[in-house]
Design a protein around this motif. Structure first.
Motif, short mmCIF file in Angstrom:
data_model
loop_
_atom_site.label_atom_id
_atom_site.label_comp_id
_atom_site.label_asym_id
_atom_site.label_seq_id
_atom_site.Cartn_x
_atom_site.Cartn_y
_atom_site.Cartn_z
N PHE A 83 0.82 -1.22 0.00
CA PHE A 83 0.00 0.00 0.00
C PHE A 83 0.85 1.27 0.00
O PHE A 83 0.34 2.35 -0.27
CB PHE A 83 -0.90 0.04 1.22
CG PHE A 83 -2.04 -0.95 1.23
CD1 PHE A 83 -2.23 -1.86 0.20
CD2 PHE A 83 -2.94 -0.97 2.28
CE1 PHE A 83 -3.27 -2.76 0.21
CE2 PHE A 83 -3.99 -1.86 2.30
CZ PHE A 83 -4.16 -2.77 1.26
N ASP A 84 2.13 1.15 0.36
CA ASP A 84 2.98 2.33 0.56
C ASP A 84 3.04 3.24 -0.66
O ASP A 84 2.85 4.46 -0.54
CB ASP A 84 4.40 1.92 0.98
CG ASP A 84 4.45 1.37 2.39
OD1 ASP A 84 3.44 1.47 3.11
OD2 ASP A 84 5.50 0.80 2.76
N ARG A 85 3.33 2.68 -1.81
CA ARG A 85 3.47 3.50 -3.03
C ARG A 85 2.18 4.26 -3.32
O ARG A 85 2.20 5.43 -3.69
CB ARG A 85 3.84 2.59 -4.20
CG ARG A 85 4.60 3.27 -5.28
CD ARG A 85 5.11 2.26 -6.27
NE ARG A 85 3.99 1.74 -7.04
CZ ARG A 85 4.05 1.47 -8.33
NH1 ARG A 85 5.17 1.63 -8.98
NH2 ARG A 85 3.01 1.02 -8.97
N PHE A 86 1.04 3.60 -3.13
CA PHE A 86 -0.26 4.20 -3.37
C PHE A 86 -0.56 5.29 -2.34
O PHE A 86 -0.89 6.43 -2.70
CB PHE A 86 -1.33 3.10 -3.33
CG PHE A 86 -2.74 3.59 -3.47
CD1 PHE A 86 -3.20 4.08 -4.68
CD2 PHE A 86 -3.62 3.55 -2.40
CE1 PHE A 86 -4.51 4.52 -4.82
CE2 PHE A 86 -4.92 3.98 -2.52
CZ PHE A 86 -5.37 4.47 -3.74
N LEU A 87 -0.44 4.95 -1.06
CA LEU A 87 -0.81 5.90 0.00
C LEU A 87 0.14 7.09 0.13
O LEU A 87 -0.26 8.15 0.57
CB LEU A 87 -0.93 5.17 1.34
CG LEU A 87 -2.15 4.28 1.48
CD1 LEU A 87 -2.10 3.49 2.77
CD2 LEU A 87 -3.43 5.10 1.42
N HIS A 88 1.39 6.89 -0.25
CA HIS A 88 2.36 7.98 -0.13
C HIS A 88 2.49 8.81 -1.41
O HIS A 88 3.32 9.72 -1.48
CB HIS A 88 3.72 7.43 0.32
CG HIS A 88 3.67 6.85 1.70
ND1 HIS A 88 3.56 7.62 2.83
CD2 HIS A 88 3.67 5.57 2.13
CE1 HIS A 88 3.51 6.84 3.89
NE2 HIS A 88 3.56 5.60 3.49
N ALA A 89 1.64 8.52 -2.38
CA ALA A 89 1.63 9.33 -3.61
C ALA A 89 1.05 10.71 -3.31
O ALA A 89 0.12 10.85 -2.52
CB ALA A 89 0.81 8.63 -4.68
N CYS A 90 1.60 11.70 -3.96
CA CYS A 90 1.15 13.08 -3.76
C CYS A 90 -0.11 13.35 -4.58
O CYS A 90 -0.18 13.01 -5.76
CB CYS A 90 2.27 14.04 -4.17
SG CYS A 90 1.87 15.77 -3.91
N VAL A 91 -1.11 13.99 -3.95
CA VAL A 91 -2.33 14.36 -4.66
C VAL A 91 -2.33 15.83 -5.07
O VAL A 91 -3.22 16.29 -5.77
CB VAL A 91 -3.61 14.04 -3.84
CG1 VAL A 91 -3.74 12.55 -3.60
CG2 VAL A 91 -3.65 14.83 -2.54
N GLY A 92 -1.32 16.57 -4.60
CA GLY A 92 -1.21 17.99 -4.94
C GLY A 92 -0.66 18.78 -3.78
O GLY A 92 -0.26 18.22 -2.76
#
Length: 141
Positions: free
Chosen positions: A14-23
């Protein structure tokens, strides 16, 4: 042997998904998806586990709806669809690890558990109603 996930019980997938920047927020700070979900009052890992159990298109639609509700990042107002599409590509495809399987099965069991609890409550109410009706009709003293 001790469980390796004691200190970090969340699936590493889940790390790559949850730590992605949304803005960036109004102060110019990067906001991760983890932070956005938490600010919406959701458990980020539970929400991600639910997204993993959905089909890709359904997960993207759900993610888009969540991002549309998030007001701390002004750019999401116009770009939530594109960002949801990009983020949905980062979701793990299948529960490969034991911890990911455990989390996704817990999410599925939770849904079943809620409906099971409703049936138990309804059965108790029905039994109480039956006891009241039988007890009330026989006492003609």
């Amino acid at each position: 042997m001790a469980d390796n996930n004691v200190l970090n019980p969340h699936p590493p997938e889940f790390d790559r998904f949850l730590h992605a920047c949304v803005g960036k927020d109004r102060n110019g700070h990067a906001v991760t998806l983890l932070s956005a979900l938490a600010r919406l009052g959701l458990d980020p890992w539970k929400e991600t586990a639910e997204l993993v159990t959905m089909g890709h298109d359904e997960a993207q639609v759900r993610l888009e709806a969540l991002l549309a509700q998030f007001r701390d990042v002004p750019a999401l107002a116009s770009k939530h669809g594109k960002i949801a599409r990009d983020l949905s590509q980062l979701l793990p495809e299948e529960p490969a690890s034991g911890s990911l399987k455990r989390v996704t099965s817990t999410v599925a069991d939770e849904h079943l558990g809620k409906s099971g609890a409703i049936w138990v409550v309804l059965a108790i109410i029905f039994l109480l109603f039956q006891m009241f009706m039988v007890g009330g009709s026989g006492s003609g003293e």
